[in-house]
Design a protein around this motif. Structure first.
Motif, PDB file in Angstrom:
ATOM      1  N   VAL A 108       0.647  -1.265  -0.058  1.00 51.47           N
ATOM      2  CA  VAL A 108       0.232  -0.027  -0.084  1.00 51.47           C
ATOM      3  C   VAL A 108       0.963   1.116   0.153  1.00 51.47           C
ATOM      4  O   VAL A 108       0.497   2.326  -0.671  1.00 51.47           O
ATOM      5  N   ASP A 109       2.086   1.295   0.775  1.00 51.06           N
ATOM      6  CA  ASP A 109       2.881   2.384   0.634  1.00 51.06           C
ATOM      7  C   ASP A 109       3.486   2.624  -0.595  1.00 51.06           C
ATOM      8  O   ASP A 109       3.726   3.694  -0.968  1.00 51.06           O
ATOM      9  N   LEU A 110       3.776   1.375  -1.143  1.00 49.91           N
ATOM     10  CA  LEU A 110       4.417   1.556  -2.438  1.00 49.91           C
ATOM     11  C   LEU A 110       3.522   2.087  -3.409  1.00 49.91           C
ATOM     12  O   LEU A 110       3.759   3.028  -4.180  1.00 49.91           O
ATOM     13  N   VAL A 111       2.345   1.802  -3.536  1.00 50.12           N
ATOM     14  CA  VAL A 111       1.325   2.329  -4.475  1.00 50.12           C
ATOM     15  C   VAL A 111       1.054   3.751  -4.263  1.00 50.12           C
ATOM     16  O   VAL A 111       0.928   4.665  -5.115  1.00 50.12           O
ATOM     17  N   ARG A 112       0.882   4.119  -2.935  1.00 44.84           N
ATOM     18  CA  ARG A 112       0.675   5.487  -2.537  1.00 44.84           C
ATOM     19  C   ARG A 112       1.646   6.203  -3.090  1.00 44.84           C
ATOM     20  O   ARG A 112       1.648   7.514  -3.595  1.00 44.84           O
ATOM     21  N   THR A 113       3.154   6.010  -2.765  1.00 47.81           N
ATOM     22  CA  THR A 113       4.395   6.619  -3.282  1.00 47.81           C
ATOM     23  C   THR A 113       4.279   6.976  -4.586  1.00 47.81           C
ATOM     24  O   THR A 113       4.539   7.821  -4.919  1.00 47.81           O
ATOM     25  N   THR A 114       4.146   5.659  -5.391  1.00 42.43           N
ATOM     26  CA  THR A 114       4.016   5.971  -6.751  1.00 42.43           C
ATOM     27  C   THR A 114       2.876   6.970  -7.126  1.00 42.43           C
ATOM     28  O   THR A 114       3.147   7.606  -8.322  1.00 42.43           O
ATOM     29  N   ILE A 115       1.777   6.884  -6.859  1.00 41.29           N
ATOM     30  CA  ILE A 115       0.738   7.625  -7.074  1.00 41.29           C
ATOM     31  C   ILE A 115       0.951   9.191  -6.938  1.00 41.29           C
ATOM     32  O   ILE A 115       0.855  10.110  -7.841  1.00 41.29           O
ATOM     33  N   GLU A 116       1.641   9.490  -5.830  1.00 42.52           N
ATOM     34  CA  GLU A 116       1.783  10.565  -5.397  1.00 42.52           C
ATOM     35  C   GLU A 116       3.037  11.143  -6.328  1.00 42.52           C
ATOM     36  O   GLU A 116       2.927  12.364  -6.841  1.00 42.52           O
ATOM     37  N   MET A 117       3.969  10.523  -6.621  1.00 46.14           N
ATOM     38  CA  MET A 117       5.015  10.806  -7.352  1.00 46.14           C
ATOM     39  C   MET A 117       4.447  11.193  -8.832  1.00 46.14           C
ATOM     40  O   MET A 117       4.911  12.140  -9.240  1.00 46.14           O
ATOM     41  N   ILE A 118       3.609  10.404  -9.275  1.00 49.89           N
ATOM     42  CA  ILE A 118       2.845  10.813 -10.666  1.00 49.89           C
ATOM     43  C   ILE A 118       2.312  12.097 -10.577  1.00 49.89           C
ATOM     44  O   ILE A 118       2.270  12.846 -11.710  1.00 49.89           O
ATOM     45  N   GLU A 119       1.329  12.244  -9.590  1.00 54.01           N
ATOM     46  CA  GLU A 119       0.461  13.423  -9.479  1.00 54.01           C
ATOM     47  C   GLU A 119       1.566  14.632  -9.466  1.00 54.01           C
ATOM     48  O   GLU A 119       1.113  15.750  -9.901  1.00 54.01           O
ATOM     49  N   ASN A 120       2.861  14.537  -8.673  1.00 50.62           N
ATOM     50  CA  ASN A 120       3.540  15.660  -8.485  1.00 50.62           C
ATOM     51  C   ASN A 120       4.445  15.964  -9.630  1.00 50.62           C
ATOM     52  O   ASN A 120       4.920  17.109  -9.874  1.00 50.62           O
ATOM     53  N   THR A 121       4.506  14.831 -10.698  1.00 50.75           N
ATOM     54  CA  THR A 121       5.553  14.989 -11.488  1.00 50.75           C
ATOM     55  C   THR A 121       5.001  15.417 -12.917  1.00 50.75           C
ATOM     56  O   THR A 121       5.680  16.046 -13.739  1.00 50.75           O
ATOM     57  N   ILE A 122       3.628  14.876 -13.134  1.00 44.45           N
ATOM     58  CA  ILE A 122       3.089  15.078 -14.617  1.00 44.45           C
ATOM     59  C   ILE A 122       2.904  16.521 -14.912  1.00 44.45           C
ATOM     60  O   ILE A 122       2.870  16.877 -16.068  1.00 44.45           O
ATOM     61  N   GLY A 123       2.841  17.411 -13.921  1.00 47.55           N
ATOM     62  CA  GLY A 123       2.829  18.768 -14.348  1.00 47.55           C
ATOM     63  C   GLY A 123       4.115  19.290 -15.013  1.00 47.55           C
ATOM     64  O   GLY A 123       4.037  20.343 -15.864  1.00 47.55           O
ATOM     65  N   ASP A 124       5.339  18.724 -14.693  1.00 47.06           N
ATOM     66  CA  ASP A 124       6.554  18.973 -15.481  1.00 47.06           C
ATOM     67  C   ASP A 124       6.628  18.285 -16.741  1.00 47.06           C
ATOM     68  O   ASP A 124       7.657  18.782 -17.386  1.00 47.06           O
ATOM     69  N   LEU A 125       5.799  17.117 -17.071  1.00 42.99           N
ATOM     70  CA  LEU A 125       6.114  16.418 -18.175  1.00 42.99           C
ATOM     71  C   LEU A 125       4.925  16.476 -19.132  1.00 42.99           C
ATOM     72  O   LEU A 125       5.267  16.202 -20.596  1.00 42.99           O
ATOM     73  N   LEU A 126       3.906  16.970 -18.806  1.00 41.68           N
ATOM     74  CA  LEU A 126       2.633  17.231 -19.714  1.00 41.68           C
ATOM     75  C   LEU A 126       2.034  18.472 -19.868  1.00 41.68           C
ATOM     76  O   LEU A 126       2.381  19.439 -18.938  1.00 41.68           O
ATOM     77  N   PRO A 127       1.639  18.965 -20.912  1.00 43.85           N
ATOM     78  CA  PRO A 127       0.887  20.407 -20.936  1.00 43.85           C
ATOM     79  C   PRO A 127      -0.113  20.657 -19.858  1.00 43.85           C
ATOM     80  O   PRO A 127      -0.788  19.639 -19.281  1.00 43.85           O
ATOM     81  N   GLU A 128      -0.335  21.894 -19.676  1.00 47.46           N
ATOM     82  CA  GLU A 128      -1.223  22.184 -18.310  1.00 47.46           C
ATOM     83  C   GLU A 128      -2.505  21.671 -18.599  1.00 47.46           C
ATOM     84  O   GLU A 128      -3.176  21.330 -17.549  1.00 47.46           O
TER      85      GLU A 128
END
Length: 414
Positions: A108-128
């Motif tokens: 669960v910690d692993l999944v939560r960490t991965t999801i939080e990372m994606i949510e925090n990272t996609i702003g730098d990788l994708l258009p607004e």
């Protein structure tokens, strides 16, 4: 449930947007998967202390699962209807031992960490404009991943439980058949057997009784027995063998008291407790006596429940148990033959006189008080009081067996 309302709802949302626009967004997300996977591994190393303590192979497995999850999310994002089973399939890339490497809580910690990372990272990788859509999709997808993780661990627990039950039955069968060796000790240890419970005592005893009804369920009974034994401070191994339930108790110095608390798990009929032995390797002695006692118990309808196997020695000897015969002859008849044999003559005359002290005194030309003294000595030496009806029966059987096995007076041998 995979393919649930959440996934179906998202599929309808995709259908309502422009197909070309959605495909372009999915393509941009596809191009970002490499960066997301690298960021996921870095986030796990930074935020999960247990991750860095794993072996390189285990970290590789976990990284593979995380990468598989990101790739599966992209495929699902592209076409949720076609790839509705992706959340479950993402765990298929890890070997079965994955569930033994990390716990469900760590997953669960692993999944939560991965999801939080994606949510925090996609702003730098994708258009607004892509960010809100991808975040909403990730929230829907994360719920399905959580259900998938729970399913994987539930299935692993069921398989492990079934394997443990078979291993436990094998250990108990080895004890019953007298094949307990170091491999059996090792298997028992794998099942959590310490042999000392929480009392620190290494004593072991085997308990045998009728199996409960089929409605009770053997697996549920075994789990309940182990739990109740732990509550009493003992280790327990439990197995159904045909129509009987066999329990091996470890770390018990007061088996009768403990088995009284376990009596409700047995079916109707007698419950026999074998003698206490030093360890699991010697448990065949206890098991042999308990099984013989269960076979002979119907001959004593008034027997307590539970009853110790040694209390059934006369019935066991009459039913053909050679060990019981030798035990009665050595432990009861043998000591009475020592010295001048007056104790043997006195108890024999007393039993033949119908339990009358006066009749015994007249037959032996001695004072009644002398008879009383000698009978008291018989009780102290053998543990059976001639004045007790049950004990007098045991003494009579022991004397008969002793004479059969050692016909010459004063020539007793084991």
């Amino acid at each position: 449930m995979v393919g649930s309302t959440g996934i179906a709802g998202y599929g309808r949302a995709v259908a309502e947007t422009g197909v070309k626009e959605h495909e372009a967004r999915a393509e941009r997300l596809q191009n970002a998967t490499g960066a997301l996977a690298t960021a996921a591994t870095a986030a796990m190393e930074e935020k999960l202390p247990w991750f860095g303590k794993l072996s390189a192979q285990d970290r590789s497995w976990i990284g593979l699962v995380a990468q598989s999850g990101i790739t599966a999310f992209v495929d699902w994002f592209r076409d949720p209807e076609t790839h509705s089973s992706m959340p479950t399939r993402m765990f298929g890339s890890a070997p079965r031992e994955f569930t033994r490497v990390i716990s469900l809580h760590q997953t669960v910690d692993l999944v939560r960490t991965t999801i939080e990372m994606i949510e925090n990272t996609i702003g730098d990788l994708l258009p607004e404009d892509d960010v809100p859509v991808v975040r909403e999709a990730m929230q829907r997808y994360a719920r399905e991943v959580a259900f998938a993780a729970a399913t994987v661990y539930a299935q692993a627990a069921e398989m492990r439980g079934a394997w443990d039950a078979r291993l436990e039955a094998l250990v108990v069968d080895s004890v019953i058949r007298g094949e307990a060796d170091e491999s059996v000790r090792s298997r028992a240890s794998a099942l959590g057997w310490s042999g000392a419970g929480t009392t620190g005592s290494a004593d072991v005893t085997v308990v045998v009784g009728r199996a409960p009804s089929a409605e009770a369920g053997s697996a549920n009974v075994a789990d309940a027995v182990r739990h109740a034994a732990r509550e009493a401070g003992c280790d327990a191994l439990c197995a159904m063998q045909g129509d009987r339930l066999v329990i091996v108790l470890g770390g018990t110095s007061k088996p009768v008291e403990i088995v009284q608390n376990l009596a409700g798990f047995f079916g109707p009929g007698p419950i026999v407790i074998g003698p206490v032995v030093p360890d699991l390797m010697s448990a065949v002695t206890s098991a042999r006596a308990a099984v013989a006692g269960l076979r002979a118990a119907p001959a004593w309808p008034a027997a307590p429940r539970p009853v110790q196997a040694d209390e059934l020695l006369p019935e066991r000897s009459l039913s053909g148990d050679g060990h019981a015969r030798r035990q009665l002859a050595s432990d009861v008849y043998g000591p009475l033959t020592m010295g001048d044999g007056v104790l043997l003559d006195t108890v024999s005359t007393y039993l033949d006189s119908g339990g009358s002290i006066e009749a015994t005194a007249r037959a032996m030309f001695i004072h009644p008080n002398t008879v009383r003294y000698r009978l008291k000595r018989v009780g102290e030496i053998t543990g059976y009081s001639p004045a007790n009806p049950r004990d007098s029966f045991t003494l009579r059987v022991a004397l008969t067996l002793g004479r059969l096995l050692n016909p010459e007076p004063g020539s007793y041998v084991l």
